[in-house]
Design a protein around this motif. Structure first.
Motif, PDB file in Angstrom:
ATOM      1  N   THR A  89      47.665  31.038  41.306  1.00  0.00           N
ATOM      2  CA  THR A  89      47.854  30.752  42.716  1.00  0.00           C
ATOM      3  C   THR A  89      47.217  31.857  43.539  1.00  0.00           C
ATOM      4  O   THR A  89      47.410  33.041  43.248  1.00  0.00           O
ATOM      5  N   VAL A  90      46.468  31.482  44.566  1.00  0.00           N
ATOM      6  CA  VAL A  90      45.843  32.462  45.448  1.00  0.00           C
ATOM      7  C   VAL A  90      46.933  33.122  46.285  1.00  0.00           C
ATOM      8  O   VAL A  90      47.730  32.446  46.931  1.00  0.00           O
ATOM      9  N   THR A  91      46.976  34.470  46.263  1.00  0.00           N
ATOM     10  CA  THR A  91      47.975  35.192  47.041  1.00  0.00           C
ATOM     11  C   THR A  91      47.382  35.815  48.296  1.00  0.00           C
ATOM     12  O   THR A  91      48.060  35.909  49.313  1.00  0.00           O
ATOM     13  N   MET A  92      46.108  36.249  48.216  1.00  0.00           N
ATOM     14  CA  MET A  92      45.498  36.908  49.359  1.00  0.00           C
ATOM     15  C   MET A  92      43.990  36.678  49.332  1.00  0.00           C
ATOM     16  O   MET A  92      43.372  36.729  48.272  1.00  0.00           O
ATOM     17  N   ILE A  93      43.403  36.436  50.506  1.00  0.00           N
ATOM     18  CA  ILE A  93      41.962  36.288  50.627  1.00  0.00           C
ATOM     19  C   ILE A  93      41.395  37.644  51.024  1.00  0.00           C
ATOM     20  O   ILE A  93      41.783  38.211  52.046  1.00  0.00           O
ATOM     21  N   ILE A  94      40.469  38.178  50.216  1.00  0.00           N
ATOM     22  CA  ILE A  94      39.859  39.469  50.519  1.00  0.00           C
ATOM     23  C   ILE A  94      38.691  39.281  51.474  1.00  0.00           C
ATOM     24  O   ILE A  94      38.598  39.932  52.504  1.00  0.00           O
ATOM     25  N   ASN A  95      37.776  38.400  51.131  1.00  0.00           N
ATOM     26  CA  ASN A  95      36.716  37.956  52.041  1.00  0.00           C
ATOM     27  C   ASN A  95      36.369  36.531  51.637  1.00  0.00           C
ATOM     28  O   ASN A  95      37.091  35.913  50.882  1.00  0.00           O
ATOM     29  N   SER A  96      35.278  35.994  52.137  1.00  0.00           N
ATOM     30  CA  SER A  96      35.003  34.578  51.886  1.00  0.00           C
ATOM     31  C   SER A  96      34.696  34.278  50.419  1.00  0.00           C
ATOM     32  O   SER A  96      34.770  33.132  49.999  1.00  0.00           O
ATOM     33  N   LEU A  97      34.353  35.287  49.628  1.00  0.00           N
ATOM     34  CA  LEU A  97      33.995  35.050  48.232  1.00  0.00           C
ATOM     35  C   LEU A  97      34.956  35.675  47.223  1.00  0.00           C
ATOM     36  O   LEU A  97      34.777  35.497  46.022  1.00  0.00           O
ATOM     37  N   LYS A  98      35.960  36.410  47.678  1.00  0.00           N
ATOM     38  CA  LYS A  98      36.905  37.060  46.766  1.00  0.00           C
ATOM     39  C   LYS A  98      38.330  36.761  47.187  1.00  0.00           C
ATOM     40  O   LYS A  98      38.628  36.622  48.371  1.00  0.00           O
ATOM     41  N   ALA A  99      39.209  36.678  46.191  1.00  0.00           N
ATOM     42  CA  ALA A  99      40.621  36.432  46.462  1.00  0.00           C
ATOM     43  C   ALA A  99      41.459  37.051  45.357  1.00  0.00           C
ATOM     44  O   ALA A  99      41.003  37.165  44.217  1.00  0.00           O
ATOM     45  N   LYS A 100      42.680  37.451  45.694  1.00  0.00           N
ATOM     46  CA  LYS A 100      43.630  37.899  44.684  1.00  0.00           C
ATOM     47  C   LYS A 100      44.371  36.679  44.181  1.00  0.00           C
ATOM     48  O   LYS A 100      44.841  35.858  44.963  1.00  0.00           O
ATOM     49  N   GLU A 143      49.636  32.530  35.875  1.00  0.00           N
ATOM     50  CA  GLU A 143      50.907  31.976  35.383  1.00  0.00           C
ATOM     51  C   GLU A 143      51.697  32.992  34.565  1.00  0.00           C
ATOM     52  O   GLU A 143      52.917  32.941  34.527  1.00  0.00           O
ATOM     53  N   ASN A 144      51.002  33.919  33.915  1.00  0.00           N
ATOM     54  CA  ASN A 144      51.686  34.897  33.069  1.00  0.00           C
ATOM     55  C   ASN A 144      52.154  36.124  33.845  1.00  0.00           C
ATOM     56  O   ASN A 144      52.669  37.065  33.273  1.00  0.00           O
ATOM     57  N   GLY A 145      51.955  36.144  35.182  1.00  0.00           N
ATOM     58  CA  GLY A 145      52.443  37.243  36.002  1.00  0.00           C
ATOM     59  C   GLY A 145      51.406  38.290  36.353  1.00  0.00           C
ATOM     60  O   GLY A 145      51.669  39.154  37.185  1.00  0.00           O
ATOM     61  N   MET A 146      50.232  38.244  35.743  1.00  0.00           N
ATOM     62  CA  MET A 146      49.168  39.202  36.056  1.00  0.00           C
ATOM     63  C   MET A 146      48.514  38.829  37.386  1.00  0.00           C
ATOM     64  O   MET A 146      48.439  37.661  37.730  1.00  0.00           O
ATOM     65  N   GLU A 147      48.041  39.838  38.101  1.00  0.00           N
ATOM     66  CA  GLU A 147      47.292  39.588  39.328  1.00  0.00           C
ATOM     67  C   GLU A 147      45.863  40.078  39.118  1.00  0.00           C
ATOM     68  O   GLU A 147      45.646  41.220  38.710  1.00  0.00           O
TER      69      GLU A 147
END
Length: 72
Positions: free
Chosen positions: A13-24, A28-32
């Motif tokens: 699941t996307v948690t944060m948008i860094i810029n238009s081409l990157k996202a955090k 499912e296993n808890g890793m970000e």
């Protein structure tokens, strides 16, 4: 050239948008991980928003970065 099969595909699941081409992305296993938009998502300029379900392709060499290959 043949595509390397040294990849792992996981959902997250996307948690944060860094810029238009990157996202955090929270997997499912808890890793970000940091996901870079690629494939059909980049080709068709699909907009990612926090809360979107995505499929991430991780390399076996670096499990902290991945390629976002689909928005589910």
């Amino acid at each position: 050239m043949a595509k390397n099969s040294n990849t792992i595909q996981v959902s997250g699941t996307v948690t944060m948008i860094i810029n238009s081409l990157k996202a955090k992305v929270l997997l499912e296993n808890g890793m970000e991980v940091i996901g870079i938009v690629g494939g059909k998502v980049r080709l068709y300029h699909l907009q990612l928003l926090p809360g979107d379900k995505v499929t991430v392709e991780l390399s076996t060499y670096d499990l902290t970065k991945g390629r976002i290959i689909a928005r589910n």
